[in-house]
Design a protein around this motif. Structure first.
Motif, PDB file in Angstrom:
ATOM      1  N   LYS A 453       0.836  -1.200   0.000  1.00  0.00           N
ATOM      2  CA  LYS A 453       0.000   0.000   0.000  1.00  0.00           C
ATOM      3  C   LYS A 453       0.876   1.257   0.000  1.00  0.00           C
ATOM      4  O   LYS A 453       0.611   2.231  -0.702  1.00  0.00           O
ATOM      5  CB  LYS A 453      -0.881  -0.038   1.255  1.00  0.00           C
ATOM      6  N   LEU A 454       1.948   1.221   0.777  1.00  0.00           N
ATOM      7  CA  LEU A 454       2.874   2.353   0.845  1.00  0.00           C
ATOM      8  C   LEU A 454       3.732   2.436  -0.421  1.00  0.00           C
ATOM      9  O   LEU A 454       4.004   3.528  -0.931  1.00  0.00           O
ATOM     10  CB  LEU A 454       3.769   2.229   2.079  1.00  0.00           C
ATOM     11  N   ALA A 455       4.151   1.278  -0.931  1.00  0.00           N
ATOM     12  CA  ALA A 455       4.980   1.256  -2.142  1.00  0.00           C
ATOM     13  C   ALA A 455       4.231   1.836  -3.335  1.00  0.00           C
ATOM     14  O   ALA A 455       4.829   2.468  -4.221  1.00  0.00           O
ATOM     15  CB  ALA A 455       5.422  -0.177  -2.447  1.00  0.00           C
ATOM     16  N   SER A 456       2.903   1.660  -3.371  1.00  0.00           N
ATOM     17  CA  SER A 456       2.099   2.198  -4.481  1.00  0.00           C
ATOM     18  C   SER A 456       2.062   3.717  -4.464  1.00  0.00           C
ATOM     19  O   SER A 456       1.671   4.352  -5.440  1.00  0.00           O
ATOM     20  CB  SER A 456       0.669   1.647  -4.405  1.00  0.00           C
ATOM     21  N   GLN A 457       2.484   4.323  -3.352  1.00  0.00           N
ATOM     22  CA  GLN A 457       2.553   5.789  -3.243  1.00  0.00           C
ATOM     23  C   GLN A 457       3.942   6.311  -3.628  1.00  0.00           C
ATOM     24  O   GLN A 457       4.255   7.479  -3.416  1.00  0.00           O
ATOM     25  CB  GLN A 457       2.222   6.218  -1.810  1.00  0.00           C
ATOM     26  N   GLY A 458       4.766   5.409  -4.183  1.00  0.00           N
ATOM     27  CA  GLY A 458       6.096   5.815  -4.613  1.00  0.00           C
ATOM     28  C   GLY A 458       7.145   5.756  -3.525  1.00  0.00           C
ATOM     29  O   GLY A 458       8.244   6.291  -3.688  1.00  0.00           O
ATOM     30  N   LEU A 459       6.832   5.104  -2.391  1.00  0.00           N
ATOM     31  CA  LEU A 459       7.791   4.995  -1.293  1.00  0.00           C
ATOM     32  C   LEU A 459       8.644   3.746  -1.455  1.00  0.00           C
ATOM     33  O   LEU A 459       8.197   2.727  -1.985  1.00  0.00           O
ATOM     34  CB  LEU A 459       7.062   4.940   0.051  1.00  0.00           C
ATOM     35  N   ARG A 460       9.892   3.826  -0.979  1.00  0.00           N
ATOM     36  CA  ARG A 460      10.783   2.667  -1.004  1.00  0.00           C
ATOM     37  C   ARG A 460      10.698   1.976   0.357  1.00  0.00           C
ATOM     38  O   ARG A 460      10.829   2.624   1.406  1.00  0.00           O
ATOM     39  CB  ARG A 460      12.220   3.096  -1.285  1.00  0.00           C
ATOM     40  N   ILE A 461      10.482   0.660   0.345  1.00  0.00           N
ATOM     41  CA  ILE A 461      10.272  -0.098   1.575  1.00  0.00           C
ATOM     42  C   ILE A 461      11.484  -0.995   1.855  1.00  0.00           C
ATOM     43  O   ILE A 461      11.962  -1.691   0.969  1.00  0.00           O
ATOM     44  CB  ILE A 461       9.007  -0.975   1.475  1.00  0.00           C
ATOM     45  N   LEU A 462      11.962  -0.953   3.095  1.00  0.00           N
ATOM     46  CA  LEU A 462      13.055  -1.828   3.535  1.00  0.00           C
ATOM     47  C   LEU A 462      12.616  -2.590   4.774  1.00  0.00           C
ATOM     48  O   LEU A 462      12.148  -1.990   5.759  1.00  0.00           O
ATOM     49  CB  LEU A 462      14.305  -1.007   3.876  1.00  0.00           C
ATOM     50  N   GLY A 463      12.750  -3.924   4.745  1.00  0.00           N
ATOM     51  CA  GLY A 463      12.406  -4.746   5.897  1.00  0.00           C
ATOM     52  C   GLY A 463      13.631  -5.058   6.750  1.00  0.00           C
ATOM     53  O   GLY A 463      14.759  -5.081   6.249  1.00  0.00           O
ATOM     54  N   PHE A 464      13.407  -5.313   8.068  1.00  0.00           N
ATOM     55  CA  PHE A 464      14.500  -5.612   8.995  1.00  0.00           C
ATOM     56  C   PHE A 464      14.172  -6.851   9.821  1.00  0.00           C
ATOM     57  O   PHE A 464      13.002  -7.079  10.179  1.00  0.00           O
ATOM     58  CB  PHE A 464      14.749  -4.436   9.946  1.00  0.00           C
ATOM     59  N   ALA A 465      15.209  -7.631  10.104  1.00  0.00           N
ATOM     60  CA  ALA A 465      15.036  -8.828  10.928  1.00  0.00           C
ATOM     61  C   ALA A 465      16.328  -9.093  11.705  1.00  0.00           C
ATOM     62  O   ALA A 465      17.393  -8.557  11.359  1.00  0.00           O
ATOM     63  CB  ALA A 465      14.684 -10.030  10.054  1.00  0.00           C
ATOM     64  N   GLN A 466      16.227  -9.915  12.741  1.00  0.00           N
ATOM     65  CA  GLN A 466      17.417 -10.216  13.552  1.00  0.00           C
ATOM     66  C   GLN A 466      17.300 -11.618  14.164  1.00  0.00           C
ATOM     67  O   GLN A 466      16.236 -12.237  14.132  1.00  0.00           O
ATOM     68  CB  GLN A 466      17.578  -9.204  14.682  1.00  0.00           C
ATOM     69  N   LYS A 467      18.395 -12.093  14.706  1.00  0.00           N
ATOM     70  CA  LYS A 467      18.378 -13.274  15.582  1.00  0.00           C
ATOM     71  C   LYS A 467      19.681 -13.299  16.368  1.00  0.00           C
ATOM     72  O   LYS A 467      20.682 -12.662  15.986  1.00  0.00           O
ATOM     73  CB  LYS A 467      18.186 -14.560  14.774  1.00  0.00           C
TER      74      LYS A 467
END
Length: 577
Positions: A453-467
């Motif tokens: 939904k956010l990407a369709s507004q021209g925003l770049r999305i970055l996901g984060f994860a850890q362990k």
């Protein structure tokens, strides 16, 4: 493509450099031949109105009208001097700007790293690139380590591009294995074999193409020429009528009436007009200079006032060419840009944004700078010092992620960032309000919907994860990146320049139609266009332009205001249409 290992350490020898420089010449972009002072002075007399004035001065001198002759000559000379002075002053200002750049390049020659003037780079050189360097040539990447380039000058793409070393067995390197003149290194390092310099580079070909555009007269110059011709014809007719009436109706002598008719023509010529026009344009140039705009030719000031269309790039022109964090999603909530701070962000997500990151607040990849730009530099440094990096799995275009490993109290903290769908695929749990919970497929789908939904507004999305890994670190990278805990994602964009919205609105009020031509993604371009109230409609790309004839393009540009994924040469084609 086979190169000896010795070449990667030695580079070219001094003798090879001299031979190559003799063959290929200096590494300079093609420039138009500079006009001499005399040529610039003569150019000021090419206006038809000026020619009419010179003819009037000659005729006045012939009949002994010394005062008229001197007055006309003074006006013509003043006009020429003002024009030449402004042109020389503007050229001097542009040359001063060029000297400020004074680019240098690191090369390996005779087995030593040398810093040389970029003009001395030649084909076959081995160039060393590091973060912050400007690329001064086209070349093939032989070795690289996490190399990212800002190619916005060529493509308009606001996000840095990942580059890879060429496969030694490859016959023809792809764009992924190539660097281009005019781009900049935002992250990483590399060794590059120079394949093209100067006019033979991609940037050089664009410069050559632009030089082929014929110089046209400005609207004011055309109008003055038309006025000069009209006045010339009108004066001849009036003088002829006066001469005929005096000779045939009044019986005056031919000599007297000839002198009267010529005097009438000379008196009617507006010798002050060129001077008035030049002075008004000079005042316009001075006003533009106060607004930090250098005007080389005086008539160009009037041309700006006659514009009906403005074709503008997006990256760095409409936008700031600086990625900015505009939102963050974590623990089932989305935090807007205004609320993002060290206190409001979840600790684990904030820590990941700092650790899986090679940038500082002022240098590095624009995307990585955006992740920490709202934080105090001392805090960022403190987190990195407490959790030193011991291993890294660099980003590649295939994996679409970057992973770093940090040592903490005898354990290892693994942090990953990348495309959200890729990060989610590596996770089997998520962190919600400090509590680790299972992450089933249905939950992943809901998170992806939020990000899309956010990407369709021209925003770049970055996901984060850890362990956290207890004991020894696995040898295989796949084991390190397995069974991660999803922390959330962030949204970024290249924001509008503060003054742009008002400037675009003023253009529309003045009857000027703005058109966006960018190399960036259509979705990103469309999002920026909507912020600027561009008319709703189709977005055209270079792929679609390739199927159009020039006539079809001329029809298309009447209705299209947004062009995306456009290569530089197509930009010229759109402007000409």
């Amino acid at each position: 493509m086979l190169l000896s290992k010795d070449f990667l350490e030695r580079g070219l020898s001094s003798e090879e450099v001299a031979e190559a420089q003799k063959k290929y010449g200096p590494n300079k972009l093609p420039e138009a031949k500079k006009e001499t002072l005399l040529q610039q002075f003569i150019d000021q007399f090419k206006s038809f109105l000026i020619i009419v004035l010179i003819a009037a001065a000659v005729i006045s001198a012939f009949f002994g009208e010394l005062i008229d002759t001197l007055a006309i000559i003074a006006v013509v000379l003043l006009n020429a001097i003002l024009g030449v002075t402004q042109q020389r002053r503007a050229e001097a200002a542009l040359e001063a700007v060029k000297k400020l750049a004074n680019p240098t390049t690191k090369v390996i020659r005779d087995g030593k790293v040398q810093v040389i003037d970029s003009e001395e780079v030649t084909v076959g050189d081995l160039v060393v690139l590091e973060a912050g360097d400007k690329v001064s040539c086209d070349g093939i990447i032989l070795e690289e380590r996490s190399l990212y380039l800002d190619e916005s000058t060529l493509t308009g793409e606001s996000v840095s591009v990942k580059k890879d070393a060429v496969d030694p067995s490859s016959e023809k390197p792809s764009e992924k294995n190539t660097v281009f003149m005019g781009t900049a290194v935002t992250k990483g390092r590399a060794k590059v074999l120079v394949t093209a310099i100067g006019a033979e580079t991609e940037l050089g070909k664009i410069a050559t193409k632009i030089r082929e555009v014929k110089k046209e007269k400005t609207p004011l110059e055309r109008q003055l020429d038309t006025l000069g011709r009209l006045l010339g014809v009108l004066f001849l007719i009036v003088s002829a009528v006066v001469f005929a009436m005096g000779v045939f109706l009044q019986g005056a002598s031919v000599t007297d009436m000839l002198l009267t008719a010529i005097s009438l023509a000379v008196a009617a010529i507006p010798e002050g007009l060129p001077a008035v026009v030049t002075i008004v344009l000079a005042l316009g140039v001075a006003d533009m200079a106060e607004r930090n705009a250098v005007v080389r030719n005086l008539p160009a000031v009037e041309t700006l006032g006659a514009e009906t269309h403005i074709c503008t790039d997006k990256t760095g022109t409409l936008t700031q060419n600086r990625m900015t964090l505009v939102g963050a999603w974590f623990s089932d909530k989305y935090v807007e840009e205004e609320q993002i701070s060290q206190q409001t962000m979840e600790e684990e997500l904030l820590r990941s944004m700092i650790l899986c990151n090679d940038a500082t607040n002022n240098a590095g990849d624009p995307t990585e700078i955006a992740l920490i730009s709202f934080l105090d530099e001392g805090f960022v440094e403190d987190v990195r010092n407490k959790l030193p990096r011991v291993h890294e799995i660099p980003f590649t275009s295939e994996t679409k992620r970057m992973t770093t490993v940090h040592q903490v109290d005898g354990r290892f903290l693994v942090v990953s960032k990348g495309a959200i769908e890729v990060i989610l695929s590596l996770c089997n749990s998520e962190l919600v309000d400090g509590e680790t919970k299972p992450l089933p497929k249905e939950r992943k789908r809901l998170i992806l919907q939020q990000s899309e939904k956010l990407a369709s507004q021209g925003l770049r999305i970055l996901g984060f994860a850890q362990k956290v890994i207890e004991g020894s670190l696995p040898k295989e990278d796949t084991e390190i990146e397995k069974d991660l805990t999803f922390l959330g994602f962030v949204a970024m964009k290249d924001p509008l320049r503060p003054e742009v919205k008002d400037a675009v609105d003023k253009c529309r009020e003045a009857g000027i139609r703005p058109i966006m031509i960018t190399g960036d993604h259509p979705v990103t371009a469309y999002a920026i266009a909507r912020e600027l109230d561009f008319p709703e409609g189709k977005v055209i790309t270079s792929a679609e332009l390739a199927t159009m004839t020039d006539e079809e393009l001329q029809q298309t540009v009447q209705d299209i205001s947004i062009f995306a994924r456009i290569n530089p040469l197509d930009k010229l084609r759109i402007v000409e249409a």
